[in-house]
Design a protein around this motif. Sequence first.
Motif, short mmCIF file in Angstrom:
data_model
loop_
_atom_site.label_atom_id
_atom_site.label_comp_id
_atom_site.label_asym_id
_atom_site.label_seq_id
_atom_site.Cartn_x
_atom_site.Cartn_y
_atom_site.Cartn_z
N LEU A 94 58.01 -1.40 93.13
CA LEU A 94 57.68 -1.78 94.62
C LEU A 94 58.08 -3.23 94.81
O LEU A 94 58.53 -3.53 95.74
N TYR A 95 57.40 -4.16 93.85
CA TYR A 95 57.59 -5.62 93.96
C TYR A 95 59.13 -6.01 93.67
O TYR A 95 59.74 -6.86 94.65
N HIS A 96 59.93 -5.32 93.01
CA HIS A 96 61.15 -5.54 92.39
C HIS A 96 62.00 -5.36 93.78
O HIS A 96 62.93 -5.96 94.09
N LEU A 97 61.96 -4.23 94.55
CA LEU A 97 63.03 -3.67 95.39
C LEU A 97 62.53 -4.65 96.79
O LEU A 97 63.34 -5.01 97.58
N LEU A 116 62.58 -3.01 104.66
CA LEU A 116 62.30 -4.25 103.88
C LEU A 116 61.30 -3.83 102.71
O LEU A 116 61.35 -4.47 101.74
N VAL A 117 60.39 -3.21 103.06
CA VAL A 117 58.95 -2.71 102.39
C VAL A 117 59.09 -1.10 101.88
O VAL A 117 58.80 -0.67 102.89
N PRO A 118 59.53 -0.95 100.82
CA PRO A 118 59.41 0.60 100.63
C PRO A 118 57.98 0.95 100.40
O PRO A 118 56.96 0.50 99.91
N LEU A 119 58.02 2.29 101.09
CA LEU A 119 56.64 3.05 101.18
C LEU A 119 55.37 2.26 101.71
O LEU A 119 54.36 2.56 101.29
N ALA A 120 55.81 1.35 102.80
CA ALA A 120 54.64 0.52 103.39
C ALA A 120 53.93 1.29 104.09
O ALA A 120 52.63 1.20 104.35
N VAL A 177 50.44 5.71 99.67
CA VAL A 177 50.75 4.47 99.02
C VAL A 177 50.16 3.25 99.79
O VAL A 177 49.21 2.56 99.37
N MET A 178 50.75 2.88 100.91
CA MET A 178 50.49 1.81 102.17
C MET A 178 49.99 0.62 101.10
O MET A 178 48.48 0.41 101.14
N TRP A 179 50.63 -0.11 100.50
CA TRP A 179 49.96 -1.27 99.77
C TRP A 179 50.18 -2.74 100.35
O TRP A 179 50.76 -2.63 101.50
N ASP A 180 49.59 -3.53 99.58
CA ASP A 180 49.47 -4.88 100.42
C ASP A 180 50.73 -5.56 100.09
O ASP A 180 51.05 -5.95 98.99
N PHE A 181 51.85 -5.54 100.82
CA PHE A 181 52.87 -6.31 100.75
C PHE A 181 52.95 -7.60 101.21
O PHE A 181 54.14 -8.33 100.97
N LYS A 182 52.24 -8.04 101.75
CA LYS A 182 52.17 -9.55 102.50
C LYS A 182 51.74 -10.58 101.50
O LYS A 182 52.32 -11.68 101.58
#
Length: 317
Positions: free
Chosen positions: A40-43, A72-76, A81-86
Amino acid sequence: MILRFGYVSMALPLWEATPSRTLTYTNWKKLDEKSRVEKLYHLTEQNLRNTIRVLHYNIAHGIEVYRMSSSLVPLATHPEVMWDFKTPFKDLFNEIGALVKKHQLRVSFHPNQFTLFTSPQEHVTANAIIDMTYHYEMFEAMRLQNEGTINIHVGGTYGDKVKAVNSFNENFRNLQPHIRNQTTLENDDKTYTAEETLKICEEHGVPFVFDYHHHFANPGEGEYVNLLPRILKTWERTGKVPKFHLSSPKSEKQIRAHADFVDIEFALPFIKALKDFGQSADIMIEAKAKDQAALQLVEELGKLRGFKRINGGAIEI
């Protein structure tokens, strides 16, 4: 008056610059916990860095209107999943926002066709709110939450257009006010005409993004020129010039499909209608050739009497 032209997501001449690399939930599930995070981080980092590359390309070519990728953020928004992408990408989001502000670019998102507020099913509305919130949070991470807009269609009819519109009016109000404030609505090529969409926009104080190609495919009974004063009025509270969508049919048989480039003869009646109103506008080109289509149309318009090309993506009339 000035017309600025933009495009969607990806600059075709840039090598390996898609901002939409993604990961399916099925493949995510196959990974161990550490690999899930790494993937997730890489993409996401690739997508954000490629967005920055695209913005630099736009700045270099004088293209000031751009629609960012919703991926921009996969599986956000996936409930499992709903991970902290910010937090981990704070600096990259800030860099994007700083570029947009410094060069006075106009940016937007366009969630997919499943972001609906007309459905009688509560879970569909709930998912739409989650998706709209995700897009708003990306703008928030970029510090563009007061500038960027999120454009959606009205939705389906479910066999009863009157009932569906009532559902939209009710469900849309469940969206938080600050997100509604950044939302725009667009007429579509099959269901909701320009006049029908405009009435909903007026009901909610939402700006209307008129799509000329969609109107050609789904015109309803009225002439769009007669709607333009009302369309322009929906933008007054925003302080922004009105925004429109433009593309042309792929063929006489495939009128809803988008051609690679914009046929100038198809576009000119619309351009001249804006000219008659003396109204500056931003126009999103939705042709398959993306930036190349926008640049070609501007070049062709710049050769006409009374039209002056003032940079790569803009015309003064």
